[in-house]
Write a protein that holds these residues in place. Structure first.
Motif, mmCIF file in Angstrom:
data_model
loop_
_atom_site.group_PDB
_atom_site.id
_atom_site.type_symbol
_atom_site.label_atom_id
_atom_site.label_comp_id
_atom_site.label_asym_id
_atom_site.label_seq_id
_atom_site.Cartn_x
_atom_site.Cartn_y
_atom_site.Cartn_z
ATOM 1 N N ASP B 336 0.986 -1.059 -0.044
ATOM 2 C CA ASP B 336 0.145 -0.067 0.114
ATOM 3 C C ASP B 336 0.824 1.159 0.019
ATOM 4 O O ASP B 336 2.060 1.148 0.352
ATOM 5 C CB ASP B 336 -0.776 -0.042 1.286
ATOM 6 C CG ASP B 336 -1.973 -1.151 1.140
ATOM 7 O OD1 ASP B 336 -2.139 -1.516 -0.031
ATOM 8 O OD2 ASP B 336 -2.406 -1.461 2.096
ATOM 9 N N GLU B 398 -12.509 7.107 3.068
ATOM 10 C CA GLU B 398 -12.330 6.949 1.576
ATOM 11 C C GLU B 398 -12.291 8.255 0.870
ATOM 12 O O GLU B 398 -13.051 9.092 1.156
ATOM 13 C CB GLU B 398 -13.483 5.946 0.959
ATOM 14 C CG GLU B 398 -13.644 4.554 1.377
ATOM 15 C CD GLU B 398 -14.399 3.669 0.433
ATOM 16 O OE1 GLU B 398 -15.402 4.104 0.047
ATOM 17 O OE2 GLU B 398 -14.656 2.742 1.072
ATOM 18 N N GLU B 412 -8.842 3.969 0.073
ATOM 19 C CA GLU B 412 -9.129 3.912 1.516
ATOM 20 C C GLU B 412 -7.641 4.435 2.226
ATOM 21 O O GLU B 412 -6.662 3.884 2.026
ATOM 22 C CB GLU B 412 -9.401 2.458 2.121
ATOM 23 C CG GLU B 412 -9.739 2.348 3.503
ATOM 24 C CD GLU B 412 -9.564 0.569 3.847
ATOM 25 O OE1 GLU B 412 -10.631 0.315 3.956
ATOM 26 O OE2 GLU B 412 -8.506 0.181 3.973
ATOM 27 N N ARG B 431 -4.676 2.675 0.413
ATOM 28 C CA ARG B 431 -4.907 1.328 -0.254
ATOM 29 C C ARG B 431 -5.943 1.866 -1.558
ATOM 30 O O ARG B 431 -6.915 2.322 -1.509
ATOM 31 C CB ARG B 431 -5.811 0.426 0.580
ATOM 32 C CG ARG B 431 -5.752 -0.716 -0.185
ATOM 33 C CD ARG B 431 -6.151 -1.837 0.650
ATOM 34 N NE ARG B 431 -5.018 -2.314 1.506
ATOM 35 C CZ ARG B 431 -5.381 -3.403 2.455
ATOM 36 N NH1 ARG B 431 -6.389 -3.991 2.678
ATOM 37 N NH2 ARG B 431 -4.147 -3.633 3.044
ATOM 38 N N ASP B 432 -5.310 1.301 -2.659
ATOM 39 C CA ASP B 432 -6.296 1.276 -3.926
ATOM 40 C C ASP B 432 -7.385 0.468 -4.138
ATOM 41 O O ASP B 432 -7.019 -0.949 -3.914
ATOM 42 C CB ASP B 432 -5.376 1.227 -5.150
ATOM 43 C CG ASP B 432 -5.945 1.350 -6.434
ATOM 44 O OD1 ASP B 432 -7.236 1.559 -6.329
ATOM 45 O OD2 ASP B 432 -5.387 1.238 -7.481
ATOM 46 N N ILE B 433 -8.585 0.952 -3.788
ATOM 47 C CA ILE B 433 -9.781 0.106 -3.531
ATOM 48 C C ILE B 433 -10.495 -0.263 -5.049
ATOM 49 O O ILE B 433 -11.731 -0.431 -4.747
ATOM 50 C CB ILE B 433 -10.647 0.479 -2.491
ATOM 51 C CG1 ILE B 433 -10.958 1.702 -2.412
ATOM 52 C CG2 ILE B 433 -9.957 0.097 -1.188
ATOM 53 C CD1 ILE B 433 -11.999 2.239 -1.402
ATOM 54 N N THR B 434 -9.880 -0.018 -6.001
ATOM 55 C CA THR B 434 -10.569 0.059 -7.335
ATOM 56 C C THR B 434 -11.100 -1.609 -7.337
ATOM 57 O O THR B 434 -12.088 -1.658 -7.868
ATOM 58 C CB THR B 434 -9.561 0.137 -8.632
ATOM 59 O OG1 THR B 434 -8.957 1.555 -8.012
ATOM 60 C CG2 THR B 434 -10.312 0.389 -9.791
ATOM 61 N N ARG B 436 -11.797 -3.468 -5.141
ATOM 62 C CA ARG B 436 -12.969 -3.639 -4.315
ATOM 63 C C ARG B 436 -14.058 -3.209 -4.758
ATOM 64 O O ARG B 436 -15.180 -3.911 -4.582
ATOM 65 C CB ARG B 436 -12.428 -3.348 -2.900
ATOM 66 C CG ARG B 436 -13.133 -4.041 -1.901
ATOM 67 C CD ARG B 436 -12.673 -3.497 -0.422
ATOM 68 N NE ARG B 436 -13.061 -2.015 0.001
ATOM 69 C CZ ARG B 436 -12.299 -1.392 1.133
ATOM 70 N NH1 ARG B 436 -11.494 -1.927 1.571
ATOM 71 N NH2 ARG B 436 -12.899 -0.301 1.221
ATOM 72 N N LYS B 437 -13.805 -2.033 -5.276
ATOM 73 C CA LYS B 437 -15.040 -1.165 -5.720
ATOM 74 C C LYS B 437 -15.992 -1.935 -6.865
ATOM 75 O O LYS B 437 -16.940 -2.158 -7.119
ATOM 76 C CB LYS B 437 -14.795 0.067 -6.275
ATOM 77 C CG LYS B 437 -14.476 1.199 -5.026
ATOM 78 C CD LYS B 437 -15.775 1.920 -4.747
ATOM 79 C CE LYS B 437 -15.677 2.592 -3.334
ATOM 80 N NZ LYS B 437 -16.868 3.172 -2.791
#
Lengths: 151, 947
Positions: B336, B398, B412, B431-434, B436-437
């Motif tokens: 991250d 976020e 996040e 953290r890249d939550i692409t 997750r999204k």
């Protein structure tokens, strides 16, 4: 009536005795029967014209001025006789009139092709027959110049 | 520094490594050679000096001898020349001093010439010289010279000097021998050195070529360091061996230890220290002598101390440093993004992931501020955020983060408030939550598509809790049951109420069993929807065992299979129909092997299904037809996709028959051919019938021809007697009119009328038969001209009847001109004939059709163009039901007394129209006139067209 005095030699070829009788009566009525000769078929016609057989003496078969020719005859029919006459160097000059009951176009055209001078159908009424015969006489013996009898 | 050097060389390429090694080899080699040369030349100098001293000493001895000789002479003459005796001792004195000086020098050489014999001789030389000097001094004091004594001393001095000379010569030899030994020693060392060099060279090549290639970059980093360490060790050892023992030649091994500290493991350093220690001890034994033993031992001891202290301290320091570095690396390699920032929102430190993901270099990032990358923290809100971080110690939120390349990704962010050395920092872990999204989105989509899938497949799903009767159903489930999920309680009874009463008990039984025995079930049953429609469904369910906080469930699906069942039923029926069909239906694969064989095929060929499945289709053909089968049946079928052919086939009994094959390629849903299907019909009967029919037709044609010629001949021959009857009747009327009674005349009239009518009849009959027996060729005929001719023929009758005939514009068509004339003549005279008594006949002739008398049908050849000729009258008309009858031969609608006629005219018209490929129809009503429509082709077929 002056026509009756003039001697017109008509030769009629027809196998039908009734027709011959009726035509004779009509020609008589028309005043054209002063030298009428009758033959009953094509053979006899050719014998007459060539003075053969019973006509070999030549006296009883004078050269006709006009031939009335029926088409449908036994032994040699009118078409054959017509061809022979019209192919003969001398006889071809004698006018031949087809005198028949056939109205078939093929008969008419083939007759003219063979060189017939006229084509007539026999009328059913006597009066009409007389009219037709008169017309024939008037045309062939008064109006038309025929070739001389003897060369 | 060495470590730094080692580190600097760490990333060196193979080429620079080779340069480095060559340099070191040349340097060390040069140093060794120079040292060797120096040592050798020093020895030579010493030797020359020693030689010189000996010669000088010998010279001095010779001079003393000479003095003594003179002195003896003088003594002999003493009595005579007393005065002269005073001069001579001075000369001896000076020579003795020279000898003394030389002896001192010789003493100095003792270090070089250490042999005990030499030492003794030199000491004796020294003693003799002192004795001589004492004698000379005593002589001076006594003023009397004892020449004998002096002479003896000089003689012994000469002996000593001679000895010394001999000794010198021998010691020189010895020294030369020693030098040779030294040289040999040096050569040995050189060999060791070269050996070490070769070994190192081999090691280097091995490491670079083999290990590096095999193990990858991790090992490569330490290759040069190891090489450097080995060179160092070799170099230092060589120096140690060349230097005399008194030199502290082992101390530089510290450098080896320092270099080894840059190797990854502790054991490497320990190994290097141990190695250095061994070399130090080895050096003690191999190095040339020099210095006192205790000094040498002290040197060696101190060197060992220095080596181990360096190793220990270095390792301790390294451990601390490694711990620190590990932390750093851990953070740097954290997947991250880790960003430290100061209270003014400036980045203080960023890890590798931050640089990589954000696309900035570390320098760029540390000159940027938080709002530059975080879209959700504008500059003005930062103080608020900072105080929140400080108060809470860190929180998670976020936000959208923008990279250098402009990509914006959802992130996040975890903030952490850190105080270090009195300064405040925030460490943000982002953290890249692409993904997750995306996963969330995908989940939503998959839920939606599941619902869609359920809708499409008419498959609803349910969960039922048997203990409280609650049911969780999908939207499709409600749809299948025809229920509104918003308005119906979702419990067992709601759904059970909708089960068809006849199936309810069975379902309840199955459900009970499934719950009791915890086993799956599958059941087809009917449901009645609230709107009254009945659906057939397939329900399947499974028992889900209870979990710790959940009761046991039944889960399952309900699928509406009404349509499918219906389709299956239809398919089954279809298959049954195909199977039961009387004609043979056979399918094969592409190679011609039978895949299906219906009852019709069994009947037709005699083979049963079992016999034929998998057999080749060629078995159904007599062998001589096989080529035909390949070339004329299968090949065109594969080429065109379908094919029809007549072929001779063979039954099981061996009997051949003619079959009509209707073949198609079977295709899968992509249209790729998968097989062939053939429908075969036994046409043996049909063939026979066709042949019979042809024969019949030929006979019929023959008889027709005979009939026609018969009719024509008969009509002609009939005319003859009739003409006679007319003729003689006419004659009878004309000649015997008077002879007949009134009654006789009446009979006569009737007879003649009858005969005339018969003649007309025969004429018409002849004309009728001539339509086909004496046809004229088709030529272009202008119907306008024909109509005018007909009109002029009928002039008399028209005038007589007081009628009118109107002719419109008529087309020119290909036809038999005579017959066209007959046609128009019959139609017009017909129209004139049947006129109403109270009204004059009006006849209209016109061509009718959209487009100027020519009707053209799209897509037809010119030969198919028709025109319609219409003949209308205002006559008496007739009932439409006779419209067909009037065209029959001898058919009349009126009595002969009313209207004359033979009943042949219209029949002739129809015959003419039909001979031309056309037709004639009539439309009429009694009293309202009649319309005849003649339809004729404008052009005749080529075959009939005669120029």
């Amino acid at each position: 009536m002056n026509n009756s005095r003039k001697l017109v030699t008509i030769l009629m070829a027809d196998d039908d005795a009734d027709d011959r009788m009726i035509t004779r009566e009509a020609l008589e009525e028309a005043g054209l029967a002063n030298d009428l000769h009758m033959v009953e078929d094509g053979e006899e016609l050719m014998d007459y014209l060539h003075h053969r057989g019973k006509y070999s003496n030549g006296v009883s078969s004078p050269r006709p001025s006009l031939i009335l020719l029926d088409l449908n005859m036994p032994k040699k029919d009118g078409r054959e006789a017509l061809r022979e006459i019209k192919n003969h160097p001398d006889l071809r000059r004698i006018p031949v009139v087809v005198f028949t009951t056939s109205k078939a176009a093929t008969d008419i055209s083939s007759s003219y092709d063979l060189g017939v001078n006229s084509y007539m159908t026999k009328p059913t009424k006597f009066s009409s027959l007389v009219e037709a015969v008169k017309g024939l006489g008037k045309y062939w013996f008064e109006m038309v110049e025929l070739p001389p009898k003897e060369l | 520094m060495i470590k730094a050097l080692a580190l600097r060389f760490r990333p060196a390429s193979a080429r620079s490594l080779i340069y480095l090694m060559s340099g070191i080899v040349v340097l060390l080699g040069g140093a060794a050679l120079a040292f060797f040369y120096w040592q050798t030349s020093e020895f030579r100098k010493l030797e020359t000096l020693a030689n010189g001293y000996h010669l000088a000493t010998l010279d001095a001895c010779a001079s003393i001898n000479e003095e003594l000789f003179l002195l003896e002479k003088v003594s002999d003459q003493k009595s005579s020349t007393q005065a002269n005796g005073l001069v001579l001792p001075n000369q001896i004195n000076s020579s003795a001093h020279i000898i003394e000086k030389r002896t001192d020098h010789i003493l100095l050489l003792q270090d070089t010439f250490r042999q005990p014999e030499f030492q003794a001789t030199v000491r004796s030389l020294e003693a003799r010289t002192r004795q001589l000097l004492r004698l000379v001094a005593a002589e001076e004091a006594t003023e009397g010279i004892v020449p004998a004594l002096l002479q003896r001393e000089v003689a012994s001095l000469q002996v000593v000097t001679g000895q010394l000379q001999r000794l010198h010569a021998s010691s020189y030899k010895e020294a030369a021998a020693g030098l040779t030994t030294q040289q040999q020693l040096n050569t040995r060392n050189l060999f060791i050195f070269v050996g070490v060099l070769l070994a190192v060279g081999f090691l280097v090549i091995w490491r670079i070529v083999v290990v590096t290639a095999a193990k990858g970059s991790e090992e490569k980093e330490y290759g040069p360091t190891v090489v450097l360490a080995i060179f160092l060790a070799g170099g230092i050892f060589l120096l140690d061996l060349l230097a005399p023992l008194g030199v502290a030649g082992a101390v530089p091994y510290v450098a080896l230890v320092l270099v080894s500290l840059s190797l990854p493991h502790r054991k490497h350093t320990l190994a290097a220290a141990t190695f250095a220690s061994v070399l130090t001890v080895l050096g003690f034994f191999l190095s040339p002598a020099g210095g006192t033993l205790w000094v040498v031992l002290a040197n060696r001891g101190l060197a060992l101390f220095a080596i181990w202290v360096t190793a220990t301290l270095g390792l301790l320091h390294k451990r601390a440093e490694q711990a620190l570095r590990f932390t750093q690396v851990a953070v740097d390699h954290y997947s991250d993004l880790a960003l430290w920032m100061t209270p003014d929102a400036r980045f203080f430190y960023v890890n590798n992931a931050a640089c990589r993901i954000l696309g900035y270099s570390r320098e760029e990032l540390t000159s940027m501020k938080v709002p530059d990358i975080n879209l959700d923290i504008p500059e003005e809100t930062w103080p608020k955020i900072w105080s929140k971080i400080k108060q809470s110690g860190g929180f998670t939120f976020e936000a959208r983060v923008r990279t250098k390349g402009g990509r914006i990704f959802p992130a996040e962010v975890k903030t952490n408030y850190v105080v270090f050395q009195g300064k405040e920092y925030n460490c943000s872990l982002i953290r890249d939550i692409t993904e997750r999204k995306r996963a969330e989105q995908a989940l939503r989509q998959s839920e939606a598509s599941l619902a869609e899938a359920q809708r499409i497949s008419h498959l609803g799903s349910w969960q039922w809790n048997p203990s409280d009767g609650s049911v969780l159903g999908s939207a499709e489930l409600y749809r299948i049951f025809g229920l509104d999920p918003e308005r119906t309680p979702s419990d067992y009874d709601t759904f059970m109420d909708r089960i068809h009463p006849k199936d309810r008990t069975a379902l309840e039984q199955v459900l009970n069993d499934a719950v009791q025995e915890k086993k799956p079930f599958s059941l087809e049953y009917r449901i009645s929807r609230p709107d009254g429609s009945v659906r057939l469904v397939l329900s399947q369910g499974e028992h889900m065992p209870a979990k710790k906080d959940q009761p046991s469930w039944m889960v399952g699906t309900v699928q509406d299979i009404t349509e499918r069942k219906r389709a299956e039923e239809a398919l089954r029926k279809q298959a049954q129909i195909i199977n039961q069909i009387h004609d043979s239906v056979v399918s094969t694969d592409l190679d011609g092997y039978v895949t299906s064989w219906n009852k019709g095929a069994e009947r037709l060929f005699g083979h049963t299904t079992e016999e034929m499945l998998g057999k080749h289709i060629a078995e159904l053909y007599p062998p001589e037809e096989h080529t035909f089968l390949q070339n004329q049946v299968i090949a065109p079928l594969k080429r065109n996709g379908e094919h029809e052919v007549e072929v001779r086939m063979r039954r099981k009994s061996g009997k051949d028959f003619f079959a009509h094959l209707s073949l198609s390629l079977l295709r899968d849903s992509n249209g790729t051919p998968t097989g062939m299907i053939g429908y075969s019909m036994d046409i043996t009967e049909r063939k026979r019938a066709e042949e019979n029919l042809q024969a019949l037709a030929a006979r019929l044609q023959q008889s027709n021809r005979e009939l026609q010629s018969f009719a024509s001949v008969a009509a002609h021959d009939l005319q003859e007697p009739l003409r006679k009857i007319l003729m003689f009747g006419d004659r009878l009327q004309a000649k015997c009119h008077q002879a007949l009674t009134d009654q006789g005349r009446d009979y006569m009239d009737r007879m003649l009328n009858a005969a005339a009518r018969m003649q007309t009849l025969i004429d018409n009959l002849l004309a009728f038969s001539r339509v086909t027996t004496q046809p004229q060729p088709f030529v272009p005929v202008d119907l306008n001209a024909v109509a005018r001719e007909v009109l002029s023929d009928l002039e008399g009758r028209i005038v007589q009847e007081g009628g009118r005939v109107k002719i419109g514009k008529l087309p020119t068509i290909e036809a038999d001109r005579t017959q066209m004339r007959q046609l128009l003549q019959n139609l017009i005279s017909n129209a004139l004939k049947f006129h109403r008594k109270e009204e004059a006949p009006v006849v209209r002739i016109r061509a009718q059709s959209p487009g100027g008398g020519v009707r053209r049908r799209a897509g037809h050849s010119p030969g198919n163009e028709f025109c319609q000729i219409i003949v209308e009258d205002n006559g008496i008309g007739f009932d439409q039901k006779y419209a067909d009858r009037i065209f029959g031969i001898f058919q009349r609608l009126h009595g002969r007394q009313e209207f004359q006629g033979t009943g042949i005219g219209l029949a002739l018209c129809r015959r003419i129209a039909e001979r031309h490929g056309g037709s004639i129809t009539a439309q009429s009503k009694p009293g309202q006139g009649t319309t005849f429509t003649v339809r004729l082709p404008i052009k005749q077929h080529q075959g009939e067209k005669v120029a």
